[in-house]
Design an enzyme around this catalytic site. Structure first.
Site, mmCIF file in Angstrom:
data_model
loop_
_atom_site.group_PDB
_atom_site.id
_atom_site.type_symbol
_atom_site.label_atom_id
_atom_site.label_comp_id
_atom_site.label_asym_id
_atom_site.label_seq_id
_atom_site.Cartn_x
_atom_site.Cartn_y
_atom_site.Cartn_z
ATOM 1 N N HIS A 1 28.649 3.881 -3.349
ATOM 2 C CA HIS A 1 29.323 4.923 -2.581
ATOM 3 C C HIS A 1 30.771 4.999 -3.031
ATOM 4 O O HIS A 1 31.353 4.015 -3.459
ATOM 5 C CB HIS A 1 29.216 4.693 -1.074
ATOM 6 C CG HIS A 1 29.772 3.383 -0.606
ATOM 7 N ND1 HIS A 1 29.102 2.189 -0.773
ATOM 8 C CD2 HIS A 1 30.929 3.087 0.008
ATOM 9 C CE1 HIS A 1 29.835 1.205 -0.260
ATOM 10 N NE2 HIS A 1 30.957 1.721 0.209
ATOM 11 N N THR B 1 30.716 -4.306 0.423
ATOM 12 C CA THR B 1 30.008 -4.905 1.552
ATOM 13 C C THR B 1 28.680 -4.211 1.821
ATOM 14 O O THR B 1 27.813 -4.781 2.462
ATOM 15 C CB THR B 1 30.864 -4.869 2.830
ATOM 16 O OG1 THR B 1 31.211 -3.519 3.116
ATOM 17 C CG2 THR B 1 32.121 -5.711 2.667
ATOM 18 N N HIS C 1 18.790 4.864 -4.382
ATOM 19 C CA HIS C 1 19.365 3.593 -3.953
ATOM 20 C C HIS C 1 19.595 2.701 -5.164
ATOM 21 O O HIS C 1 18.670 2.307 -5.860
ATOM 22 C CB HIS C 1 18.456 2.885 -2.950
ATOM 23 C CG HIS C 1 19.038 1.593 -2.469
ATOM 24 N ND1 HIS C 1 20.299 1.516 -1.928
ATOM 25 C CD2 HIS C 1 18.549 0.344 -2.465
ATOM 26 C CE1 HIS C 1 20.558 0.254 -1.606
ATOM 27 N NE2 HIS C 1 19.513 -0.468 -1.918
ATOM 28 N N HIS D 1 34.626 6.239 -1.980
ATOM 29 C CA HIS D 1 35.535 6.568 -0.882
ATOM 30 C C HIS D 1 36.548 7.611 -1.342
ATOM 31 O O HIS D 1 37.083 7.506 -2.441
ATOM 32 C CB HIS D 1 36.322 5.327 -0.433
ATOM 33 C CG HIS D 1 35.470 4.216 0.079
ATOM 34 N ND1 HIS D 1 35.251 4.013 1.414
ATOM 35 C CD2 HIS D 1 34.786 3.249 -0.573
ATOM 36 C CE1 HIS D 1 34.473 2.958 1.576
ATOM 37 N NE2 HIS D 1 34.171 2.474 0.378
ATOM 38 N N GLY E 1 34.873 -6.558 -3.151
ATOM 39 C CA GLY E 1 34.979 -5.990 -1.808
ATOM 40 C C GLY E 1 33.810 -5.114 -1.398
ATOM 41 O O GLY E 1 33.849 -4.507 -0.333
ATOM 42 N N HIS F 1 24.960 -0.373 -1.761
ATOM 43 C CA HIS F 1 24.485 0.949 -2.181
ATOM 44 C C HIS F 1 25.724 1.665 -2.705
ATOM 45 O O HIS F 1 26.742 1.694 -2.021
ATOM 46 C CB HIS F 1 23.887 1.710 -0.996
ATOM 47 C CG HIS F 1 23.298 3.039 -1.374
ATOM 48 N ND1 HIS F 1 21.958 3.241 -1.467
ATOM 49 C CD2 HIS F 1 23.879 4.217 -1.689
ATOM 50 C CE1 HIS F 1 21.726 4.500 -1.822
ATOM 51 N NE2 HIS F 1 22.887 5.115 -1.965
ATOM 52 N N ASN G 1 33.868 0.161 -5.057
ATOM 53 C CA ASN G 1 33.836 -1.286 -5.197
ATOM 54 C C ASN G 1 32.484 -1.679 -5.786
ATOM 55 O O ASN G 1 31.444 -1.207 -5.322
ATOM 56 C CB ASN G 1 34.020 -1.975 -3.842
ATOM 57 C CG ASN G 1 35.359 -1.651 -3.216
ATOM 58 O OD1 ASN G 1 36.327 -1.385 -3.920
ATOM 59 N ND2 ASN G 1 35.425 -1.667 -1.906
#
Length: 93
Positions: free
Chosen positions: A73, A68, A20, A75, A66, A71, A60
């Site tokens: 990640h 939100t 994390h 896309h 952006g 953690h 992001n």
């Protein structure tokens, strides 16, 4: 080291490190390499199953960018001819 979620479902895959951490730039070289390796595997899977015309790859970092979910990640968003009206919309997606 990483896992993908929502694979083969209606949502694009997310590539998420197990550790994390909120900022991509704070990941280790090993974590970055593992995320990119999984990105390649996810692309091959999507190519074989859905044959998209292109992809958006996104990370992001920070709320103003952006982010939100705090953690890291990545896309991987498959794109198809005509699914967005403008290239600017693809960058904002």
């Amino acid at each position: 080291m990483q896992s993908w979620t929502s694979f083969g479902q209606s949502r694009p895959p997310l590539i998420i490190p197990r550790r994390h951490i909120s900022d991509f730039f704070l990941t280790t070289g090993e974590e970055k390499a593992a995320m990119l390796s999984l990105l390649d595997k996810a692309k091959l899977f999507l190519d074989g199953k859905y044959t998209p015309d292109g992809y958006n790859v996104g990370i992001n970092v920070g709320e103003v960018a952006g982010q939100t979910v705090m953690h890291v990640h990545m896309h991987l968003i498959p794109r198809y001819q005509g699914d967005l009206e403008t290239r600017a919309a693809a960058c904002a997606a």
